[in-house]
Enzyme design. Structure first.
Site, mmCIF file in Angstrom:
data_model
loop_
_atom_site.group_PDB
_atom_site.id
_atom_site.type_symbol
_atom_site.label_atom_id
_atom_site.label_comp_id
_atom_site.label_asym_id
_atom_site.label_seq_id
_atom_site.Cartn_x
_atom_site.Cartn_y
_atom_site.Cartn_z
ATOM 1 N N ARG A 58 34.280 3.018 25.887
ATOM 2 C CA ARG A 58 35.433 3.731 24.909
ATOM 3 C C ARG A 58 36.333 4.187 24.839
ATOM 4 O O ARG A 58 35.662 5.452 25.238
ATOM 5 C CB ARG A 58 35.144 2.236 23.957
ATOM 6 N N GLY A 59 36.882 4.528 23.576
ATOM 7 C CA GLY A 59 38.058 6.018 24.110
ATOM 8 C C GLY A 59 39.119 5.911 25.090
ATOM 9 O O GLY A 59 39.075 5.363 26.122
ATOM 10 N N ALA A 60 40.297 6.068 24.382
ATOM 11 C CA ALA A 60 41.489 5.321 24.782
ATOM 12 C C ALA A 60 41.765 6.038 25.973
ATOM 13 O O ALA A 60 42.017 5.311 27.361
ATOM 14 C CB ALA A 60 42.520 6.214 23.350
ATOM 15 N N ARG A 101 42.005 -4.581 25.614
ATOM 16 C CA ARG A 101 41.773 -3.669 25.019
ATOM 17 C C ARG A 101 43.617 -3.558 25.091
ATOM 18 O O ARG A 101 43.891 -3.374 24.979
ATOM 19 C CB ARG A 101 40.735 -2.893 24.905
ATOM 20 N N GLN A 205 30.424 4.422 15.359
ATOM 21 C CA GLN A 205 30.703 5.022 16.481
ATOM 22 C C GLN A 205 30.578 7.017 16.697
ATOM 23 O O GLN A 205 30.412 7.564 17.451
ATOM 24 C CB GLN A 205 32.175 5.810 17.406
ATOM 25 N N ASP A 246 45.152 6.549 19.465
ATOM 26 C CA ASP A 246 44.824 5.312 20.338
ATOM 27 C C ASP A 246 46.631 5.341 20.769
ATOM 28 O O ASP A 246 45.938 4.708 22.233
ATOM 29 C CB ASP A 246 44.268 4.485 20.279
ATOM 30 N N ASN A 256 45.002 4.974 14.974
ATOM 31 C CA ASN A 256 43.501 5.327 15.678
ATOM 32 C C ASN A 256 42.681 4.101 14.882
ATOM 33 O O ASN A 256 42.817 3.400 14.553
ATOM 34 C CB ASN A 256 43.264 6.943 15.281
ATOM 35 N N LYS A 257 41.545 4.994 15.219
ATOM 36 C CA LYS A 257 40.068 4.197 14.566
ATOM 37 C C LYS A 257 40.291 4.106 13.291
ATOM 38 O O LYS A 257 40.429 4.354 12.065
ATOM 39 C CB LYS A 257 38.602 4.659 14.476
HETATM 40 O O1 MRU Z 1 36.865 1.340 19.550
HETATM 41 P P1 MRU Z 1 37.034 2.275 20.335
HETATM 42 O O2 MRU Z 1 35.718 3.179 19.821
HETATM 43 O O3 MRU Z 1 38.060 2.562 21.657
HETATM 44 O O4 MRU Z 1 37.865 3.058 19.595
HETATM 45 C C1 MRU Z 1 38.541 4.916 20.181
HETATM 46 C C2 MRU Z 1 38.884 5.761 19.022
HETATM 47 O O5 MRU Z 1 39.656 5.216 17.877
HETATM 48 C C3 MRU Z 1 38.992 7.353 19.398
HETATM 49 O O6 MRU Z 1 39.442 8.308 18.120
HETATM 50 C C4 MRU Z 1 40.042 7.353 20.004
HETATM 51 O O7 MRU Z 1 40.554 6.715 21.312
HETATM 52 C C5 MRU Z 1 40.622 8.717 20.624
HETATM 53 S S1 MRU Z 1 39.918 9.147 21.952
HETATM 54 C C6 MRU Z 1 39.370 11.021 22.472
#
Ligand code: MRU
Length: 355
Positions: A58-60, A101, A205, A246, A256-257
């Site tokens: 996970r993470g963009a 996603r 996270q 994201d 973002n999150k």
């Molecule tokens: O749901 P996730 O854990 O994939 O969400 C990730 C985030 O929101 C991060 O802050 C974002 O992807 C930036 S990662 C470099």
């Protein structure tokens, strides 16, 4: 396979979650952290699509990199099945990956780049050309993170207290991280004194991943409940909020999150700096404004339960949007590998995104 420490010449940089080893992909299973550091093998494109959907990875940027390697696995299988028709047949796999996603644009960006490589690839070994492209995407991401680390850390007055949200680190990228890249670099230079990390309910996270990652690299971290962030700012404990993204829309709005928007509002109210750190692969010029970004909703169970134990009153329902949108005018600085924009305007975003 135990957790694999890959040495880097950069200080505080030992964590890597994505490896192409031999003929296949290994992903650090982020659902199991911090209790277990276990790698999973992904041997087919369906494995990779599933790993993105269920948040093994996970993470963009990390999602985009895993998807690029997923395209390699898809091509290898499609070429073996029929060397003449594989370029048509693989489209089904690409659509499956793209749909895993919805919010992180890096997923579609990486698949777009792999489509270009598919167009150029020829012969029975074409998948090897795709592997070279996937490796390039992976390596370029790490290089971008290191550059952003330098640029972002240069903005911190010494010594700063910083607050980060979610996990925007090595685990969320090819390595080094975006927001955590700035923190890694700043800590190494003595520009970061104290790191606060939000727990980041519901998937945690912050407490599970960011705390684990920073401690692996000997960077002390203090966890706070999400609801404590505004109080921490009011108490003067935070100089900068530093987050990843994201998707950055053409007008500078940032998805973002979930919880990032609240942090931005609070930071502005308290005179705390708000920094977004994102590679240009996260910029989506095709999306004009943040309200056009698709926001993923996940299962209500992520709210109703904690660590597989139901915590909500029986019969309670839950709404679980997992991203939000921070308007551009709340962003003090946008850091990319191509440079920095203060109070980013649409013209700044377009200039940063230009090749
Ligand atoms: O749901 P996730 O854990 O994939 O969400 C990730 C985030 O929101 C991060 O802050 C974002 O992807 C930036 S990662 C470099």
């Amino acid at each position: 396979m135990p957790y694999h420490r890959r040495m880097s010449s950069f200080p505080h940089d030992s964590v890597r979650a994505i490896h192409w080893i031999g003929d296949g992909l290994r992903l650090l299973d982020q659902r199991r952290l911090p209790d277990e550091t276990r790698f999973l093998s992904a041997t087919s494109v369906d494995d990779v699509t599933g790993a993105i959907r269920d948040m093994t990875v996970r993470g963009a940027p990390a999602i985009g990199i895993a998807a690029a390697y997923g395209v390699v696995l898809a091509a290898r299988a499609r070429i073996a099945a029929d060397e003449r028709t594989w370029k048509q047949a693989i489209e089904e796999d690409l659509r499956g990956l793209e749909g895993a996603r919805p919010t992180a644009i890096n997923l579609r960006w990486a698949i777009g780049r792999m489509r270009g490589a598919i167009g150029r690839a020829e012969g029975i070994d074409a998948w090897r050309d795709l592997l070279a492209e996937a490796r390039a995407i992976h390596e370029e991401d790490i290089a971008a993170n290191r550059r952003m680390g330098e640029l972002g850390a240069a903005l911190l007055a010494t010594p700063s207290n910083v607050l980060t949200h979610c996990n925007a680190g090595s685990l969320a990228t090819g390595g080094y991280g975006t927001a955590l890249g700035v923190i890694r670099c700043g800590y190494g230079r003595g520009a970061v004194r104290q790191v606060y990390a939000d727990e980041t309910r519901p998937w945690l996270q912050g407490s599970r991943l960011t705390a684990w990652e920073l401690l692996q690299d000997r960077i002390p971290v203090r966890l706070i409940a999400d609801g404590a962030a505004s109080y921490a700012m009011q108490q003067g404990k935070v100089d900068w909020v530093i987050v990843g993204a994201d998707r950055v829309a053409a007008n500078g709005d940032v998805a973002n999150k979930i919880g990032t928007y609240s942090l931005a509002l609070s930071a502005r109210h308290h005179g705390v700096g708000f920094m977004v750190v994102a590679p240009t692969s996260t910029i989506d010029l095709a999306t004009a404004r943040g309200d056009q970004i698709p926001i993923e909703s996940r299962a209500p169970d992520e709210i109703l339960a904690l660590c597989s134990r139901r915590i909500a009153a029986g019969g309670a329902d839950a709404w679980n949007p997992v991203f939000d949108v921070t308007p551009a005018d709340l962003i003090d600085v946008l850091v990319t590998e191509r440079g920095v924009a203060r109070r980013p305007t649409p013209a700044d975003v377009a200039a940063l995104a230009a090749p």
